[in-house]
Write a protein that holds these residues in place. Structure first.
Motif, PDB file in Angstrom:
ATOM      1  N   VAL A   1       0.859  -1.182   0.000  1.00 48.14           N
ATOM      2  CA  VAL A   1       0.000   0.000   0.000  1.00 48.14           C
ATOM      3  C   VAL A   1       0.894   1.230   0.000  1.00 48.14           C
ATOM      4  O   VAL A   1       2.023   1.216   0.499  1.00 48.14           O
ATOM      5  N   ALA A   2       0.387   2.320  -0.564  1.00 50.64           N
ATOM      6  CA  ALA A   2       1.165   3.548  -0.658  1.00 50.64           C
ATOM      7  C   ALA A   2       1.428   4.138   0.727  1.00 50.64           C
ATOM      8  O   ALA A   2       0.618   3.997   1.641  1.00 50.64           O
ATOM      9  N   ASN A   3       2.569   4.789   0.849  1.00 50.93           N
ATOM     10  CA  ASN A   3       2.884   5.549   2.068  1.00 50.93           C
ATOM     11  C   ASN A   3       2.156   6.889   1.976  1.00 50.93           C
ATOM     12  O   ASN A   3       2.730   7.916   1.631  1.00 50.93           O
ATOM     13  N   HIS A   4       0.859   6.832   2.289  1.00 53.10           N
ATOM     14  CA  HIS A   4      -0.015   7.991   2.080  1.00 53.10           C
ATOM     15  C   HIS A   4      -1.077   8.008   3.169  1.00 53.10           C
ATOM     16  O   HIS A   4      -1.815   7.019   3.301  1.00 53.10           O
ATOM     17  N   PRO A   5      -1.160   9.032   3.999  1.00 52.59           N
ATOM     18  CA  PRO A   5      -0.381  10.255   3.945  1.00 52.59           C
ATOM     19  C   PRO A   5       1.102  10.002   4.247  1.00 52.59           C
ATOM     20  O   PRO A   5       1.431   9.102   5.023  1.00 52.59           O
ATOM     21  N   LEU A   6       1.939  10.827   3.643  1.00 52.60           N
ATOM     22  CA  LEU A   6       3.380  10.637   3.706  1.00 52.60           C
ATOM     23  C   LEU A   6       3.894  10.811   5.131  1.00 52.60           C
ATOM     24  O   LEU A   6       3.567  11.781   5.811  1.00 52.60           O
ATOM     25  N   LYS A   7       4.737   9.857   5.567  1.00 55.20           N
ATOM     26  CA  LYS A   7       5.395  10.018   6.860  1.00 55.20           C
ATOM     27  C   LYS A   7       6.579   9.059   6.947  1.00 55.20           C
ATOM     28  O   LYS A   7       6.586   7.985   6.325  1.00 55.20           O
ATOM     29  N   PRO A   8       7.603   9.440   7.725  1.00 55.76           N
ATOM     30  CA  PRO A   8       8.674   8.489   8.034  1.00 55.76           C
ATOM     31  C   PRO A   8       8.147   7.414   8.967  1.00 55.76           C
ATOM     32  O   PRO A   8       7.161   7.618   9.684  1.00 55.76           O
ATOM     33  N   MET A   9       8.807   6.272   8.960  1.00 56.76           N
ATOM     34  CA  MET A   9       8.323   5.133   9.736  1.00 56.76           C
ATOM     35  C   MET A   9       9.474   4.445  10.455  1.00 56.76           C
ATOM     36  O   MET A   9      10.622   4.457   9.982  1.00 56.76           O
ATOM     37  N   HIS A  10       9.157   3.823  11.574  1.00 56.33           N
ATOM     38  CA  HIS A  10      10.078   2.961  12.311  1.00 56.33           C
ATOM     39  C   HIS A  10       9.456   1.570  12.366  1.00 56.33           C
ATOM     40  O   HIS A  10       8.410   1.371  12.990  1.00 56.33           O
ATOM     41  N   LEU A  11      10.114   0.606  11.715  1.00 53.74           N
ATOM     42  CA  LEU A  11       9.640  -0.771  11.684  1.00 53.74           C
ATOM     43  C   LEU A  11      10.470  -1.605  12.654  1.00 53.74           C
ATOM     44  O   LEU A  11      11.679  -1.396  12.813  1.00 53.74           O
ATOM     45  N   LYS A  12       9.819  -2.573  13.289  1.00 54.91           N
ATOM     46  CA  LYS A  12      10.473  -3.426  14.279  1.00 54.91           C
ATOM     47  C   LYS A  12      10.320  -4.890  13.849  1.00 54.91           C
ATOM     48  O   LYS A  12       9.459  -5.625  14.346  1.00 54.91           O
TER      49      LYS A  12
ATOM     50  N   SER B   1      16.051  -2.456  14.383  1.00 54.92           N
ATOM     51  CA  SER B   1      15.100  -1.461  13.880  1.00 54.92           C
ATOM     52  C   SER B   1      15.362  -1.150  12.417  1.00 54.92           C
ATOM     53  O   SER B   1      16.496  -1.257  11.913  1.00 54.92           O
ATOM     54  N   ILE B   2      14.294  -0.726  11.731  1.00 53.74           N
ATOM     55  CA  ILE B   2      14.381  -0.264  10.345  1.00 53.74           C
ATOM     56  C   ILE B   2      13.639   1.063  10.259  1.00 53.74           C
ATOM     57  O   ILE B   2      12.505   1.173  10.740  1.00 53.74           O
ATOM     58  N   THR B   3      14.287   2.077   9.680  1.00 55.55           N
ATOM     59  CA  THR B   3      13.592   3.337   9.445  1.00 55.55           C
ATOM     60  C   THR B   3      13.400   3.560   7.952  1.00 55.55           C
ATOM     61  O   THR B   3      14.255   3.199   7.142  1.00 55.55           O
ATOM     62  N   LEU B   4      12.270   4.153   7.625  1.00 59.91           N
ATOM     63  CA  LEU B   4      11.980   4.615   6.267  1.00 59.91           C
ATOM     64  C   LEU B   4      11.883   6.134   6.298  1.00 59.91           C
ATOM     65  O   LEU B   4      11.049   6.691   7.024  1.00 59.91           O
ATOM     66  N   HIS B   5      12.756   6.787   5.540  1.00 58.34           N
ATOM     67  CA  HIS B   5      12.699   8.240   5.371  1.00 58.34           C
ATOM     68  C   HIS B   5      12.356   8.501   3.908  1.00 58.34           C
ATOM     69  O   HIS B   5      13.214   8.414   3.032  1.00 58.34           O
ATOM     70  N   PRO B   6      11.095   8.808   3.620  1.00 53.75           N
ATOM     71  CA  PRO B   6      10.657   8.911   2.223  1.00 53.75           C
ATOM     72  C   PRO B   6      11.090  10.225   1.586  1.00 53.75           C
ATOM     73  O   PRO B   6      11.270  11.243   2.274  1.00 53.75           O
ATOM     74  N   GLY B   7      11.247  10.205   0.268  1.00 52.72           N
ATOM     75  CA  GLY B   7      11.459  11.440  -0.464  1.00 52.72           C
ATOM     76  C   GLY B   7      10.306  12.398  -0.208  1.00 52.72           C
ATOM     77  O   GLY B   7       9.149  11.993  -0.168  1.00 52.72           O
ATOM     78  N   GLY B   8      10.641  13.682  -0.011  1.00 55.63           N
ATOM     79  CA  GLY B   8       9.619  14.654   0.355  1.00 55.63           C
ATOM     80  C   GLY B   8       9.617  14.969   1.829  1.00 55.63           C
ATOM     81  O   GLY B   8       8.902  15.868   2.273  1.00 55.63           O
ATOM     82  N   HIS B   9      10.434  14.224   2.602  1.00 58.76           N
ATOM     83  CA  HIS B   9      10.563  14.497   4.034  1.00 58.76           C
ATOM     84  C   HIS B   9      12.022  14.804   4.330  1.00 58.76           C
ATOM     85  O   HIS B   9      12.911  13.997   4.037  1.00 58.76           O
ATOM     86  N   SER B  10      12.303  15.987   4.892  1.00 57.59           N
ATOM     87  CA  SER B  10      13.664  16.320   5.315  1.00 57.59           C
ATOM     88  C   SER B  10      13.990  15.521   6.567  1.00 57.59           C
ATOM     89  O   SER B  10      13.279  15.626   7.566  1.00 57.59           O
ATOM     90  N   HIS B  11      15.064  14.745   6.515  1.00 55.47           N
ATOM     91  CA  HIS B  11      15.389  13.936   7.685  1.00 55.47           C
ATOM     92  C   HIS B  11      16.818  14.193   8.135  1.00 55.47           C
ATOM     93  O   HIS B  11      17.647  14.719   7.400  1.00 55.47           O
ATOM     94  N   GLY B  12      17.081  13.818   9.345  1.00 53.89           N
ATOM     95  CA  GLY B  12      18.383  14.042   9.944  1.00 53.89           C
ATOM     96  C   GLY B  12      18.385  13.526  11.367  1.00 53.89           C
ATOM     97  O   GLY B  12      17.474  12.804  11.789  1.00 53.89           O
ATOM     98  N   PRO B  13      19.400  13.901  12.161  1.00 52.51           N
ATOM     99  CA  PRO B  13      19.533  13.360  13.512  1.00 52.51           C
ATOM    100  C   PRO B  13      18.443  13.870  14.440  1.00 52.51           C
ATOM    101  O   PRO B  13      17.832  14.910  14.202  1.00 52.51           O
ATOM    102  N   GLN B  14      18.219  13.119  15.507  1.00 55.20           N
ATOM    103  CA  GLN B  14      17.349  13.618  16.563  1.00 55.20           C
ATOM    104  C   GLN B  14      18.016  14.857  17.162  1.00 55.20           C
ATOM    105  O   GLN B  14      19.244  14.888  17.332  1.00 55.20           O
ATOM    106  N   PRO B  15      17.270  15.905  17.475  1.00 54.90           N
ATOM    107  CA  PRO B  15      17.878  17.173  17.896  1.00 54.90           C
ATOM    108  C   PRO B  15      18.891  17.028  19.028  1.00 54.90           C
ATOM    109  O   PRO B  15      19.975  17.622  18.990  1.00 54.90           O
TER     110      PRO B  15
END
Length: 400
Positions: free
Chosen positions: A65-76, A336-350
């Protein structure tokens, strides 16, 4: 890859090669891109085209299924195989789809059983072993596989996974619709690894001798193109004799392993971009690994990554060892697995930015897949999503 010769082969290709009883061995050319790329010649006891049955194999769920609405994800993905459940699964039929698109699929499995004989007729596979040990039996010979190994298995190679330890064989599976190779920029025009490459031919392990097995009416689970979910269907094809009947082979196409510990990291005074961590490439995706290493040594260096919008890519990061500095405080842990989709600016935790200042070494291990088309979410991705990661940078999520 570079040329190898294993077992018995005739001095001249495409010439008579006879068994001790006077009969002919059956020569098979296994080659890529319509006789225009790498290939190997294999010499079989039996006729490689002979089959006696074919029936439907109902593949594991390949719907997305599409990642919609768009968001980063953490899979376990460890949660997909709780307790001792892994004992009942094998690496082929037990793998579960996390993410996928028209170029590549990413799956995970924890296994304790031997797999059936298996052939992926769609593309190459890159299987990263997070933990455990196994023997990878192939038509080219045996490979001993251990923690940290990448196993690269060319399209249409008949093979079988046999776990050998007391603990689960944990495998992160990248299935391509193309071939998977070292990056072209690491290779000379003749295919030799260049001096700037972070690994070389000595770091690769290929089968060293033939593995011949006798059998009758042998099933091979075959994944191939069709009109099923994600364009995949399966067939169980029965061969009158065992496909592990190759007495010798030579060429440049064969399965091999590469251990992540043999990747020599490239570092600099300031933060280096992900391409320096690249290990393999396929059509419309790359595979990188972030290994334990000395980090940036400029006096004002910020060792963790800067925030970035890699606008052409979806980024998938599999955290498989050490302590990943940039994700501290986000709930990310081993497996853990993270997904950072195109369209989302990602980087380190503050909070991780200040915490990393002054560090000169990162003890971390992660495998990254960057895709150049958007990834959709498989059934296992939906089931293992923690539901909270998207809000971890802001500290709060939707209200109401």
């Amino acid at each position: 890859m570079f040329y190898r010769s294993v077992g018995q082969v005739p001095p001249k290709r495409h010439t008579q090669f006879r068994k001790p009883d006077g009969g002919l061995y059956y020569e098979e050319l296994m080659g890529e891109e319509g006789f225009s790329s790498d290939s190997s010649l294999l010499y079989h006891e039996g006729v490689p085209s002979a089959i006696v049955d074919s029936r439907i194999w109902e593949l594991p769920d390949a719907r997305t299924v599409a990642n919609h609405p768009l968001k980063p994800m953490h899979l376990k993905p460890h949660d997909l195989f709780p307790g001792k459940d892994w004992k009942a699964f094998d690496v082929v039929t037990g793998r579960r789809l996390l993410l996928g698109n028209g170029d590549v699929r990413i799956a995970y499995v924890a296994a304790g059983e031997s797999s059936p004989l298996y052939r992926n007729a769609i593309g190459d596979e890159c299987v990263y072993v997070e933990d455990g040990e196994a023997t990878l039996e192939t038509m080219f010979g045996l490979l001993r596989v251990r923690k940290g190994d990448y196993a690269i298995i060319p399209r249409a190679t008949v093979h079988r996974w046999v776990p050998t330890g007391d603990e689960p064989l944990r495998a992160y599976v990248v299935e391509a619709n193309s071939h998977i190779t070292p990056p072209k920029r690491y290779l000379s025009r003749f295919g030799q690894f260049l001096e700037h490459a972070p690994y070389c031919e000595r770091d690769l392990t290929a089968p060293a001798e033939p593995f011949v097995t006798v059998g009758e009416d042998v099933d091979v689970y075959t994944k191939h193109r069709g009109h099923g979910p994600s364009g995949l269907v399966g067939s169980i094809v029965t061969y009158p004799t065992h496909p592990f009947d190759v007495v010798g082979w030579d060429g440049c196409l064969y399965p091999y392993t590469f251990n992540v510990d043999d990747f020599e990291p490239i570092t600099g005074r300031i933060h280096q971009p992900p391409p320096v961590h690249q290990v393999f490439e396929g059509y419309n995706f790359v595979i990188c690994n972030f290994v334990p290493r000395k980090v940036d040594y400029h006096p004002l260096a910020v060792p963790v990554p800067y925030f970035h919008s890699n606008v052409d890519s979806d980024e998938v990061m599999f955290y498989c060892g050490g302590d990943y500095e940039a994700r501290k405080g986000s709930g990310i842990g081993q497996g853990s697995i993270t997904l950072h989709p195109g369209g989302h600016s990602h980087g380190p935790q503050p909070a991780a930015i200040e915490r990393a200042l002054g560090k000169d070494y990162f003890d971390e291990l992660a495998v990254m897949v960057d895709t150049f088309r958007p990834l959709e979410i498989g059934e296992a991705g939906q089931q293992s999503d923690d539901g909270a990661y998207a809000w971890s940078w802001s500290g709060r999520g939707p209200t109401g």
